[in-house]
Motif scaffolding. Structure first.
Motif, PDB file in Angstrom:
ATOM      1  N   ILE A 331       0.857  -1.188   0.000  1.00 32.57           N
ATOM      2  CA  ILE A 331       0.000   0.000   0.000  1.00 32.57           C
ATOM      3  C   ILE A 331       0.892   1.237   0.000  1.00 32.57           C
ATOM      4  CG2 ILE A 331      -1.785   1.275   1.241  1.00 32.57           C
ATOM      5  CD1 ILE A 331      -2.650  -1.404   2.492  1.00 32.57           C
ATOM      6  N   ALA A 332       0.677   2.121  -0.964  1.00 39.73           N
ATOM      7  CA  ALA A 332       1.493   3.334  -1.071  1.00 39.73           C
ATOM      8  C   ALA A 332       0.621   4.525  -1.434  1.00 39.73           C
ATOM      9  CB  ALA A 332       2.589   3.144  -2.126  1.00 39.73           C
ATOM     10  N   GLU A 333       0.967   5.704  -0.898  1.00 42.15           N
ATOM     11  CA  GLU A 333       0.273   6.929  -1.299  1.00 42.15           C
ATOM     12  C   GLU A 333       0.770   7.408  -2.655  1.00 42.15           C
ATOM     13  OE1 GLU A 333      -0.337   8.578   3.258  1.00 42.15           O
ATOM     14  OE2 GLU A 333       0.283   9.957   1.679  1.00 42.15           O
ATOM     15  N   GLY A 334       2.004   7.050  -3.004  1.00 40.56           N
ATOM     16  CA  GLY A 334       2.556   7.380  -4.323  1.00 40.56           C
ATOM     17  C   GLY A 334       2.337   6.220  -5.287  1.00 40.56           C
ATOM     18  N   ASP A 335       3.370   5.873  -6.071  1.00 45.37           N
ATOM     19  CA  ASP A 335       3.289   4.800  -7.052  1.00 45.37           C
ATOM     20  C   ASP A 335       3.880   3.513  -6.497  1.00 45.37           C
ATOM     21  OD1 ASP A 335       4.119   6.984  -9.852  1.00 45.37           O
ATOM     22  OD2 ASP A 335       2.251   6.689  -8.763  1.00 45.37           O
ATOM     23  N   ILE A 336       3.483   2.390  -7.103  1.00 44.56           N
ATOM     24  CA  ILE A 336       4.086   1.086  -6.803  1.00 44.56           C
ATOM     25  C   ILE A 336       4.629   0.517  -8.102  1.00 44.56           C
ATOM     26  CG2 ILE A 336       3.622  -1.308  -6.149  1.00 44.56           C
ATOM     27  CD1 ILE A 336       1.724  -0.309  -4.022  1.00 44.56           C
ATOM     28  N   HIS A 337       5.879   0.063  -8.068  1.00 47.91           N
ATOM     29  CA  HIS A 337       6.528  -0.509  -9.244  1.00 47.91           C
ATOM     30  C   HIS A 337       7.161  -1.832  -8.827  1.00 47.91           C
ATOM     31  CE1 HIS A 337       8.753   0.505 -13.211  1.00 47.91           C
ATOM     32  NE2 HIS A 337       8.546  -0.783 -13.093  1.00 47.91           N
ATOM     33  N   LEU A 338       6.784  -2.912  -9.516  1.00 50.73           N
ATOM     34  CA  LEU A 338       7.368  -4.219  -9.206  1.00 50.73           C
ATOM     35  C   LEU A 338       7.548  -5.026 -10.477  1.00 50.73           C
ATOM     36  CD1 LEU A 338       4.736  -6.499  -9.016  1.00 50.73           C
ATOM     37  CD2 LEU A 338       4.198  -4.877  -7.226  1.00 50.73           C
ATOM     38  N   SER A 339       8.329  -6.088 -10.358  1.00 48.57           N
ATOM     39  CA  SER A 339       8.635  -6.907 -11.530  1.00 48.57           C
ATOM     40  C   SER A 339       7.515  -7.900 -11.836  1.00 48.57           C
ATOM     41  CB  SER A 339       9.955  -7.659 -11.297  1.00 48.57           C
ATOM     42  OG  SER A 339      10.188  -8.585 -12.331  1.00 48.57           O
ATOM     43  N   HIS A 340       7.024  -8.579 -10.791  1.00 45.64           N
ATOM     44  CA  HIS A 340       6.022  -9.636 -10.969  1.00 45.64           C
ATOM     45  C   HIS A 340       5.197  -9.722  -9.698  1.00 45.64           C
ATOM     46  CE1 HIS A 340       4.383 -13.645 -12.038  1.00 45.64           C
ATOM     47  NE2 HIS A 340       4.574 -13.921 -10.768  1.00 45.64           N
ATOM     48  N   GLY A 341       3.894  -9.908  -9.837  1.00 46.30           N
ATOM     49  CA  GLY A 341       3.029 -10.004  -8.672  1.00 46.30           C
ATOM     50  C   GLY A 341       2.173 -11.246  -8.700  1.00 46.30           C
ATOM     51  N   GLN A 342       1.995 -11.857  -7.503  1.00 48.82           N
ATOM     52  CA  GLN A 342       1.169 -13.069  -7.425  1.00 48.82           C
ATOM     53  C   GLN A 342       0.454 -13.095  -6.076  1.00 48.82           C
ATOM     54  OE1 GLN A 342       2.942 -16.791  -8.808  1.00 48.82           O
ATOM     55  NE2 GLN A 342       2.236 -17.796  -6.948  1.00 48.82           N
ATOM     56  N   TYR A 343      -0.877 -13.246  -6.125  1.00 49.37           N
ATOM     57  CA  TYR A 343      -1.702 -13.316  -4.908  1.00 49.37           C
ATOM     58  C   TYR A 343      -1.317 -12.207  -3.918  1.00 49.37           C
ATOM     59  CZ  TYR A 343      -3.699 -17.748  -6.406  1.00 49.37           C
ATOM     60  OH  TYR A 343      -4.356 -18.724  -7.099  1.00 49.37           O
ATOM     61  N   THR A 344      -1.344 -10.973  -4.405  1.00 44.54           N
ATOM     62  CA  THR A 344      -0.954  -9.816  -3.598  1.00 44.54           C
ATOM     63  C   THR A 344      -2.010  -8.720  -3.707  1.00 44.54           C
ATOM     64  OG1 THR A 344       1.401 -10.280  -3.948  1.00 44.54           O
ATOM     65  CG2 THR A 344       0.832  -8.055  -3.255  1.00 44.54           C
ATOM     66  N   TYR A 345      -2.288  -8.062  -2.584  1.00 41.29           N
ATOM     67  CA  TYR A 345      -3.148  -6.884  -2.595  1.00 41.29           C
ATOM     68  C   TYR A 345      -2.252  -5.669  -2.818  1.00 41.29           C
ATOM     69  CZ  TYR A 345      -6.157  -3.077  -1.115  1.00 41.29           C
ATOM     70  OH  TYR A 345      -6.870  -1.904  -1.075  1.00 41.29           O
TER      71      TYR A 345
END
Length: 537
Positions: A331-345
């Motif tokens: 959870i972020a007030e700004g941006d979120i950047h990731l490579s790969h996501g699985q079963y994540t809120y």
């Protein structure tokens, strides 16, 4: 043989010459001083067909050059139209200038333009029509928007520059010393907006430019607007700078190798850098940015700034809670950047996933993008999009047709409710004003002048209050309607490769269910319903 009449006609005395044919007359004209005149072929032909031909035959007509000026519809150009003389007078510069003034042209005239057209009288055949610009307006130039000029490197920018080893390879876990600033360091300078340059049209009207958009320089924590220069932002503490909208803040930065049971949860008032990873069950909370160089497994990250995870973010269904919810949360007030996501809120202002999202629940204020480059081609599979304005991915949904729900522009529901409340309040205000008007009419009937005056003043003050309230409510209602229109205009789902069956698309209060695979397409709200538009290559 030929003579010029006072009306400009070229006459031939056929009684004296008795020409044998029309061709003879034409050839004679071409060798005469009247060769440039307009030949009257119909008159010549009629002479040889009439039973009683005329003694004086009109064989040609002398025409002076003709010049006219036409102003374009947008009044940005004046076009001169010239017909070359046929044996007559040429157009002089003075004559042409009179036509320009007559057409209402007062600005943008250049004599070089006019001379270029009039010179054609020496180059082109008689009777030829030619045109060209004689006056040119100048469009206004809109002002440049205010711009931020950055003088220091932020933590996020530093993490995009891994350290180079001696053998030429890159160490993705070593980014060198942290960027740090001292108190008093100039962080950014604002280049002011410019007013633009005024233009004009050829009839003399000024064209007012749009001034460049300006903004207020924002001083985040650890910074201040320079007392010596209101266009400079300076650091007030030592630490690492991070960008915020229209400004910067300076944070102390906490760096840790791995967040695990041994380290305990991390809760920091600045930015956090995790050089390895976050172990299951661990939490990282930061007021600033969070950067994880490794992966996050069933962990929780909460940031007052942005979150970046260099590797995968992996969770699973919460088995301890009957598979309700997901074990990994970002959870972020700004941006979120990731490579790969699985079963994540995942919840942020904008969400960027480089390759693939598997069964993630995602909520964004603006954009969710799966894939990189200008035309993202990542995969968005399963899970649920809880809210966003725009979703862009390569492939959306699964080929098997498994159900997937995507909710866009949900904030429109809140705007609609606020509009309803506003209308209700406006109706109540109107009722109050009606009641006050009745009270004024009753007060006007009082015979006691002083009492009447006091009552009228009291009612008038209350009436003024409700009038002001009604005006504010109307402005608020108008702004809410504009906000809703802008929201729905910007809302869109884009699949750059395929939109699979089983995807339930909700935009505002409308629903569209896909029952087959679609090629590259976009989905948006048009005329009150969701439309699928297919991309053309």
């Amino acid at each position: 043989m030929f003579k010029l009449a006072h009306n400009g006609n070229i006459l031939l005395n056929v009684a004296e010459l008795n020409p044998p044919s029309a061709a003879f007359i034409v050839e004679a004209l071409e060798r005469s001083p009247y060769a440039d005149c307009a030949v009257d072929h119909e008159s010549i032909k009629a002479h040889f067909t009439n039973e009683y031909p005329e003694q004086q035959l009109v064989v040609a007509k002398q025409h002076d050059a003709c010049f006219s000026v036409q102003v374009s519809d947008d009044q940005m150009q004046a076009i001169g139209n010239l017909t070359i003389a046929q044996g007559g007078k040429s157009v002089t510069i003075e004559d042409a200038k009179k036509e320009i003034v007559k057409a209402g042209v007062s600005r943008g005239y250049k004599q070089a333009y006019l001379e270029q057209i009039l010179t054609k009288q020496l180059e082109l055949e008689p009777g030829v029509e030619v045109s060209g610009i004689v006056a040119q307006g100048r469009p206004s130039v809109d002002g440049q928007p205010a711009k931020i000029i950055q003088h220091v490197q932020t933590v996020k920018e530093r993490l995009k520059q891994p350290k180079l080893r001696e053998d030429g390879t890159v160490d993705m876990r070593d980014f060198g010393a942290l960027s740090s600033v001292a108190p008093g360091t100039v962080l950014i300078t604002q280049r002011p907006a410019t007013p633009g340059k005024e233009g004009f049209n050829v009839v003399g009207d000024s064209i007012i430019p749009l001034p460049g958009e300006s903004f207020q320089l924002m001083a985040g924590e650890g910074t201040q607007i320079s007392p010596a220069n209101p266009l400079e932002l300076v650091a007030t503490i030592a630490g690492c700078p991070s960008s915020i909208q229209n400004g910067m803040r300076v944070d102390d930065v906490f760096t840790i190798g791995e967040v695990n049971v041994r380290s305990g949860h991390v809760d920091f008032n600045g930015s956090v850098i995790v050089t390895q990873g976050v172990a299951p069950g661990m939490k990282v909370t930061a007021k600033g940015d969070i950067t994880v160089m490794g992966s996050v497994e069933s962990g929780e990250l909460k940031s007052g700034g942005s979150i970046e995870v260099k590797q995968a973010v992996i969770g699973h269904l919460d088995h301890k809670n009957n598979d309700e919810g997901l074990t990994c949360r970002l959870i972020a007030e700004g941006d979120i950047h990731l490579s790969h996501g699985q079963y994540t809120y995942i919840e942020a202002d904008n969400v960027f996933i480089d390759r693939q999202s598997n069964h993630c629940d995602i909520k964004a204020n603006k954009l969710i993008q799966v894939g990189i480059d200008e035309h993202p081609k990542g995969k968005l599979l399963g899970g649920e999009i809880l809210d966003a304005k725009m979703v862009i991915a390569g492939e959306i949904g699964s080929e098997s047709g498994a159900k997937m729900s995507i909710y866009l522009a949900r904030s429109g529901m809140k705007i609609t409710k606020e509009s309803d409340d506003c209308l209700k309040a406006l109706s109540q205000t109107d009722d109050q004003l009606s009641t006050l008007q009745q009270a004024i009419e009753k007060a006007d009937m009082l015979k006691d002048v002083e009492k009447k005056k006091q009552l009228m003043a009291k009612i008038g003050a209350t009436q003024q209050h409700y009038c002001h309230q009604a005006e504010e409510l109307e402005q608020q209602l108008s702004q809410l309607e504009l906000n809703l229109h802008d929201l729905l205009e910007q809302t869109k789902l884009t699949a750059n490769q395929a939109l699979n069956p089983g995807v339930e698309i909700h935009i505002f209060d409308r629903v569209y269910k896909t029952n087959r695979s679609y090629p590259p397409c976009t989905a948006s709200l048009q005329d009150g319903k969701i439309e699928i538009d297919f991309k053309t290559s």
